[in-house]
Design a protein around this motif. Sequence first.
Motif, short mmCIF file in Angstrom:
data_model
loop_
_atom_site.label_atom_id
_atom_site.label_comp_id
_atom_site.label_asym_id
_atom_site.label_seq_id
_atom_site.Cartn_x
_atom_site.Cartn_y
_atom_site.Cartn_z
N ILE A 1 0.85 -1.20 0.00
CA ILE A 1 0.00 0.00 0.00
C ILE A 1 0.88 1.25 0.00
CG2 ILE A 1 -1.71 1.30 1.34
CD1 ILE A 1 -2.83 -1.22 0.00
N MET A 2 0.54 2.18 -0.90
CA MET A 2 1.30 3.42 -1.05
C MET A 2 0.50 4.56 -0.44
SD MET A 2 3.92 2.51 -2.86
CE MET A 2 4.33 0.94 -3.63
N ASN A 3 1.04 5.15 0.61
CA ASN A 3 0.38 6.31 1.20
C ASN A 3 1.00 7.58 0.64
OD1 ASN A 3 -1.23 4.61 2.82
ND2 ASN A 3 0.52 4.35 4.21
N THR A 4 0.15 8.46 0.11
CA THR A 4 0.67 9.62 -0.61
C THR A 4 0.24 10.92 0.05
OG1 THR A 4 -1.32 9.68 -1.99
CG2 THR A 4 0.54 8.40 -2.81
N ASP A 5 0.96 11.99 -0.31
CA ASP A 5 0.47 13.31 0.10
C ASP A 5 -0.47 13.82 -0.99
OD1 ASP A 5 1.95 14.32 -2.04
OD2 ASP A 5 3.57 15.08 -0.79
N GLU B 1 4.91 7.04 2.27
CA GLU B 1 5.07 5.85 3.09
C GLU B 1 4.65 4.63 2.28
OE1 GLU B 1 3.71 4.33 7.56
OE2 GLU B 1 2.41 5.62 6.38
N PHE B 2 5.37 3.57 2.50
CA PHE B 2 5.05 2.31 1.83
C PHE B 2 4.87 1.22 2.88
CE2 PHE B 2 6.97 -1.71 0.18
CZ PHE B 2 5.91 -2.09 -0.60
N GLU B 3 3.73 0.56 2.82
CA GLU B 3 3.48 -0.51 3.79
C GLU B 3 3.23 -1.80 3.02
OE1 GLU B 3 0.85 1.13 7.29
OE2 GLU B 3 -0.06 1.68 5.37
N PHE C 1 12.14 -5.11 -5.70
CA PHE C 1 11.68 -3.73 -5.81
C PHE C 1 10.80 -3.32 -4.63
CE2 PHE C 1 12.72 -4.25 -10.40
CZ PHE C 1 13.67 -3.24 -10.43
N GLY C 2 9.77 -4.17 -4.35
CA GLY C 2 8.84 -3.79 -3.29
C GLY C 2 9.51 -3.80 -1.92
N HIS C 3 10.26 -4.84 -1.66
CA HIS C 3 10.82 -5.02 -0.33
C HIS C 3 12.00 -4.12 -0.06
CE1 HIS C 3 12.91 -7.20 2.97
NE2 HIS C 3 11.67 -7.43 3.37
N ASP C 4 12.80 -3.87 -1.08
CA ASP C 4 14.07 -3.18 -0.84
C ASP C 4 14.19 -1.82 -1.54
OD1 ASP C 4 14.91 -5.59 0.47
OD2 ASP C 4 15.36 -6.44 -1.51
N VAL C 5 13.86 -1.78 -2.83
CA VAL C 5 14.19 -0.57 -3.60
C VAL C 5 13.28 0.60 -3.24
CG1 VAL C 5 14.37 0.43 -5.91
CG2 VAL C 5 15.19 -1.91 -5.48
N ILE C 6 11.97 0.36 -3.17
CA ILE C 6 11.07 1.46 -2.84
C ILE C 6 11.40 2.03 -1.46
CG2 ILE C 6 8.66 2.14 -2.45
CD1 ILE C 6 7.86 0.15 -4.61
N PRO C 7 11.57 1.20 -0.44
CA PRO C 7 11.98 1.76 0.86
C PRO C 7 13.28 2.56 0.76
CG PRO C 7 11.20 -0.50 1.15
CD PRO C 7 11.25 -0.24 -0.32
N ALA C 8 14.23 2.08 -0.03
CA ALA C 8 15.50 2.81 -0.16
C ALA C 8 15.25 4.17 -0.81
CB ALA C 8 16.50 1.99 -0.98
N TYR C 9 14.41 4.20 -1.84
CA TYR C 9 14.11 5.48 -2.50
C TYR C 9 13.45 6.43 -1.50
CZ TYR C 9 15.18 4.76 -7.47
OH TYR C 9 15.82 4.61 -8.67
N LEU C 10 12.52 5.92 -0.73
CA LEU C 10 11.83 6.79 0.24
C LEU C 10 12.82 7.27 1.30
CD1 LEU C 10 8.42 4.90 0.68
CD2 LEU C 10 8.93 6.90 -0.75
N ALA C 11 13.67 6.38 1.75
CA ALA C 11 14.64 6.76 2.78
C ALA C 11 15.59 7.84 2.27
CB ALA C 11 15.44 5.52 3.20
N HIS C 12 15.91 7.79 0.98
CA HIS C 12 16.83 8.79 0.42
C HIS C 12 16.09 9.97 -0.18
CE1 HIS C 12 19.55 5.35 0.77
NE2 HIS C 12 20.52 6.24 0.78
N ASN C 13 14.79 10.04 0.08
CA ASN C 13 14.03 11.19 -0.40
C ASN C 13 14.02 11.34 -1.91
OD1 ASN C 13 12.33 12.90 0.84
ND2 ASN C 13 13.94 13.97 1.99
N GLU C 14 14.15 10.25 -2.64
CA GLU C 14 14.00 10.34 -4.09
C GLU C 14 12.55 10.66 -4.41
OE1 GLU C 14 16.34 10.17 -6.25
OE2 GLU C 14 18.00 9.23 -5.17
N PRO C 15 12.28 11.54 -5.34
CA PRO C 15 10.89 11.87 -5.66
C PRO C 15 10.16 10.66 -6.24
CG PRO C 15 12.39 12.97 -7.18
CD PRO C 15 13.24 12.33 -6.13
N THR C 16 9.29 10.09 -5.45
CA THR C 16 8.60 8.85 -5.79
C THR C 16 7.09 9.11 -5.76
OG1 THR C 16 10.42 7.61 -4.79
CG2 THR C 16 8.34 6.44 -5.08
#
Lengths: 385, 385, 380, 380
Positions: free
Chosen positions: C165-169, C176-178, C218-233
């Motif tokens: 689940i993708m929580n967006t502004d 946030e990604f859950e 991608f789901g488990h590792d890459v998206i969290p990494a992008y969010l952690a590094h503030n990449e525009p996602t």
Amino acid sequence: MRKGELSAIIDLNEDDAALAPLTTGRPIGTLPFAGRYRLIDFPLSAISAADIHSVAIFMPRSARSVQDHLRSGATWNLDLIQGGVFMFPYVATRDYNDASLRARYYEDYMQFLRMSGSRYTVILGAKNIANIDLNAVLDYHRAGDSPITAIYKTLPVTELGAQELTLSLSELGTASSVLPLSARHLGDAAKVAAFMDGYLIDTPMLIELLDAASNGASFRRMPELLRDAVLANNANAFEYTGFLARVTGIQQYFAANLAMLDDASYQALLYSSIPILTKSKNEIPTFFARDSHVVNTILGTGAYIEGSITHSVISRNVLVHRDAEVVDSVIMQGTKLSIGASVRNAILDKGVVIGPNVTVAGTPEHPVVVPKNATVYQSIEEVPA
Amino acid sequence: MRKGELSAIIDLNEDDAALAPLTTGRPIGTLPFAGRYRLIDFPLSAISAADIHSVAIFMPRSARSVQDHLRSGATWNLDLIQGGVFMFPYVATRDYNDASLRARYYEDYMQFLRMSGSRYTVILGAKNIANIDLNAVLDYHRAGDSPITAIYKTLPVTELGAQELTLSLSELGTASSVLPLSARHLGDAAKVAAFMDGYLIDTPMLIELLDAASNGASFRRMPELLRDAVLANNANAFEYTGFLARVTGIQQYFAANLAMLDDASYQALLYSSIPILTKSKNEIPTFFARDSHVVNTILGTGAYIEGSITHSVISRNVLVHRDAEVVDSVIMQGTKLSIGASVRNAILDKGVVIGPNVTVAGTPEHPVVVPKNATVYQSIEEVPA
Amino acid sequence: MTTEMLGMILAGGQGTRLGKLTRTTAKPSVPFGGRYRIIDFTLSNLSNSGVNTVGVITQYQPLELNRHVQNGASWGLNERSAGVTILQPYAASDGEKFFEGTAHAIFQNMAYIDSYNPKYLLVLSGDHIYKMDYRRMLAFHESKKAALTVAVMPVSKSEASRFGIMNTDDTDRIIEFEEKPAAPKSNNASMGIYIFNWATLRKYLADSNATDGNLEDFGHDVIPAYLAHNEPTYAYAFHGYWKDVGTIQSLWEANMEFLSPNNPLNITNRNWRIYSQAEALPPMMLTSTAKVTRAMIVDGSYVAGTVDHSILSQSVKIGPGSVVTDSMVMPNAVIGKNVRIDHAIIGEDAIVGDNGEVVGTADDIAVVGYGEAIGRKEKA
Amino acid sequence: MTTEMLGMILAGGQGTRLGKLTRTTAKPSVPFGGRYRIIDFTLSNLSNSGVNTVGVITQYQPLELNRHVQNGASWGLNERSAGVTILQPYAASDGEKFFEGTAHAIFQNMAYIDSYNPKYLLVLSGDHIYKMDYRRMLAFHESKKAALTVAVMPVSKSEASRFGIMNTDDTDRIIEFEEKPAAPKSNNASMGIYIFNWATLRKYLADSNATDGNLEDFGHDVIPAYLAHNEPTYAYAFHGYWKDVGTIQSLWEANMEFLSPNNPLNITNRNWRIYSQAEALPPMMLTSTAKVTRAMIVDGSYVAGTVDHSILSQSVKIGPGSVVTDSMVMPNAVIGKNVRIDHAIIGEDAIVGDNGEVVGTADDIAVVGYGEAIGRKEKA
């Protein structure tokens, strides 16, 4: 560009009388060029680079060389399920005069356009050797007001023959008519907008034009219809600024080939962002023997060279035996120069054989043309005027 | 068989007057068959199964449907580098009367044969629906004495029309001539060797025939040349024993389609060792609605059936709306039967629309033919004689 | 050579939840809807969206998939210097390259991707049934200046805990990604469709490989990494029919939905065709004893029995007296006489002998595996 | 579907003896003779012999090979339901399938082979330069009623100890096989070309897999097993040009032999063409400063320097003042100004900067690797 947004028509019914005997058994579109290509490769490559997948070819009277060259169209990505090459058979003028036959032919063209589902149609000939970026033409067309865009290049007046077509440009940069140079009042203008036989037109408008023509009282060919459309609507005038050679006669054809020996022209035409695609041949490498001497020359594959070649264009599978020499000449595929033969300022068509110690010599202005499959046992020398 | 040992010619210039109006805009070769095929698929599939990769098509006057169907020839493995489909344009008789044009056409044919490098050439038409094993014909030809083999099937005399061609078989089993039934003195023979418009001939001999014809005083078409060759050489006569339907008229065409509803014929023609290949279409599955009732029928894909269909042949993309019924009929692609329409003993060409509650009814001997794209709002009923 | 957007289909999974149906074939090549295979939807979407260069990453039983895809011509994906390439495991001088996860599979095929020098990488699954114009998603991605865009679709709150689940502004940026949250905060479920800026992703994957190798999925590792590094996602909302056919139950459901004349997939729309490899088969035949209602049938099938609310694929035979209801029959299956098939999926080349029964329920679909023979023929 | 004789090319080897030339590509895709790649000879032989169904088994760096072979159309090997298939390692429900040896590679691809149900299996290497009509070998195999026929060619006694040697009786039946014997009894060297009756081989491989799995390699394991079991195994004598190009030295020699107008390979013979994928490149250009003798050059090359007794592949640039002698230059290599290249092989995409030197000897060929940059450009 979206797949299917553009379709294209290549009209191979071009006036080729000035290119005889090279055009005896082939249209201008399949004349060999630069040791490697046929002239039709240039419009086809422009079409392919613009992601166009549906192309109608209006076939000339001699269709076989065109069919042999195009095959399935795979070379130019014209074999996709969403498109294809559609060859429309040559139509003699007398058949066009029969109203019901005429209607059927026009209906075929219209059906091609409708089935292509395209919004725009590009129309090109083969006698202007160029590499046109059709995406740029499309952008220009969309930015313009007219449903039709004509393509031209600014050239010195002196480079055009009296019957060559030009655009009359308005102050707004639009073209108000397509006229032969002889019909223009140019005053002391040094330059002129040479028309490149290229259009981009809204497909619905082209269908309308064909529909009207189909119901008309008398016969008008497509180029006439398009010129009328320019007159009626004015056209957006797209200026092409790249390499251009116009194959309007033997001398021009000869010069266009030799122009490829100029590195700048060679790079501009053959190494631009539009790769020139041509039917591939399974030829072996060209072999240069121990005593060969070849300079300032372009060559196709499969040739075997023992003699000397200077400032010439050599197609695939040419044999130049020892002590033979070629200077300032255009040699087409499968030609053989026997021992001691000498060829200068000449065009040798496919399959020509020059006998031992025979000389063939023209002048830069009047190259000797040896027709296809001829065997030459006696020297031919054109005395410079 | 070795690659390249055989080449083939399919001659689509077949007399189609008896099949009007189905043949108004198409040759016999592209008539739809069995809800799925075009007649030309049968010779092409025989050719493909025999590993033949070079095929010349003599194009009919209406060439577009043939081009649309063949495309690159990939369906029949005719797009390999060692071969190809070569389409020879339609030639009007008046052009053949010009000796120089005639020579050029024959030269084109001869060049095809030479370039194919084949030892034997198969010549087929499209109006005999069959699946001929050309390898068996080749074996028979090699075992025979003559440079030409003609293909026939033994049929009851009563099944042939007076103008249909037959072989005169000698006691040796060779064919001494090809004659119309009316020219034969059959006595009380009940059976006859019906000629299937198919030959296998030594390629060098075919080239000789064409060469002689090219230099002849007057014009002779290929079928005449071949019949003369049988007369001059006698021919090996290959007897075909499989399924055969001869599309010589509307009634025969109608019966040939309905014959596919007989399971034995369906299996014999469509599930033999020679798979019948045809251009593939990207159609969706055929949908049968809740109240549809379809029995004893073959159907193409993409159809949508709400009504009832009995003993009929339905092509792709046909719509049969509720309460409509189809009995004993042949329905071509894209046809629509509106609510309550009734069609019996009829052939509906492509794109026909039958209005609501309209009846179209012929007889088994005289099926009603509704031409392409016609819209029928008033009932048509043929009263049985 | 430069390609604006390169498509990569992750078709490597074994599809264990499809049980007998994927014992000898990869999930994307499982038949669907009578004349399709699952991957046809993704390949057709790519072709219709003008994405003409596509890598299909596979490692599990790829032969049938290879044969199906061939050179891509069936989907118009056979342009020179473009088209479809099947990417399988290989050996290199530094070792053998089996793929450990979705992101790792992309990393292992970096040489292929780099050869096209794409600006964007479109990463897709090969086992979803949907129609989507990826050009619109790319336009969204470009307008957001995103480094990564994830396609999402709304699911019911009750289903949400089965998805990522993708929580967006309110700018659609993912904050946030859950993954499979017990108490989901929104209902934007990831569809497993990603557009990446290739240069950015390449750097992440190369860095991961050079260090701890932790970016496998991608789901488990890459998206969290992008969010952690503030990449525009960003999350791109898709509205339309979409179905993951990863289980027997969902595959059966999707087929039954496909059968509905009101199917929201709108398969009859000629402006967005679903292409497939088309074999030249004889027309279908319905004999005098056939009774066919609410059914889809295709070329080569031969029906002498009763078929209701079912799909028959190519060259299926249904013998007289047999009754097939609420089922999907895959290509070349042979159903004998007086057979009863209900709520079932019959695998390719399967044989159900005379008087056989294959009966499931709406919650427990019966399955006959590929080439499996049951009933009388089994004894032969 | 039944195919009389199916071709299988073993193209999986890393070709470590080719050093830098195969670091990122498989040996069969190494360029040869100006416009070919090594595998072209085998593929052309197959096409010319009418063997229209071919599997290419590969596992080492297959991307370039894949791109080269594509759908086989360049060799006329693109018939429907036939043609070329690239076979790579894959995963199955019983594990991952990397290939352990030549025979094991055939075993792992049994499903592919069985799908064509061939009577004969023609097993070939992808790295030999020769022309051979496999139909003649098949006719021999059939006339001998053999279970296995091995193509052999005579080598000199001194060379024989480098090969697998087949000792035959006077009916050409193999009675003994010696691998690299110190004291060879004959000079019939195996060419690594086999025709097997598939049913027999299939049984041997399946039995081996079910028991001790000892049949990994054809030369080492399978031929001895056939001889031990008295399977009719024959040697088919080939007379003609044949060269294994597995080392830098032999690759260079084969290229130099290819350059000879009297090359016994007879490359100009149009009745047995060697096909290759042909790119549409501009014609070659020799400038006013070019001096080219005893050389082969192909499309797209640009020569402003001196080339003697050398082969230039597609799109090679030779700058003014440079001298290339007794060398083979692979596609897209760029040779700057005043460079000296002698007795060398220059890899694809390599760059030799101005004033560079790449000089070997007839016994020690200099090599510049794929994409390697030496000389001045290296600093950039």
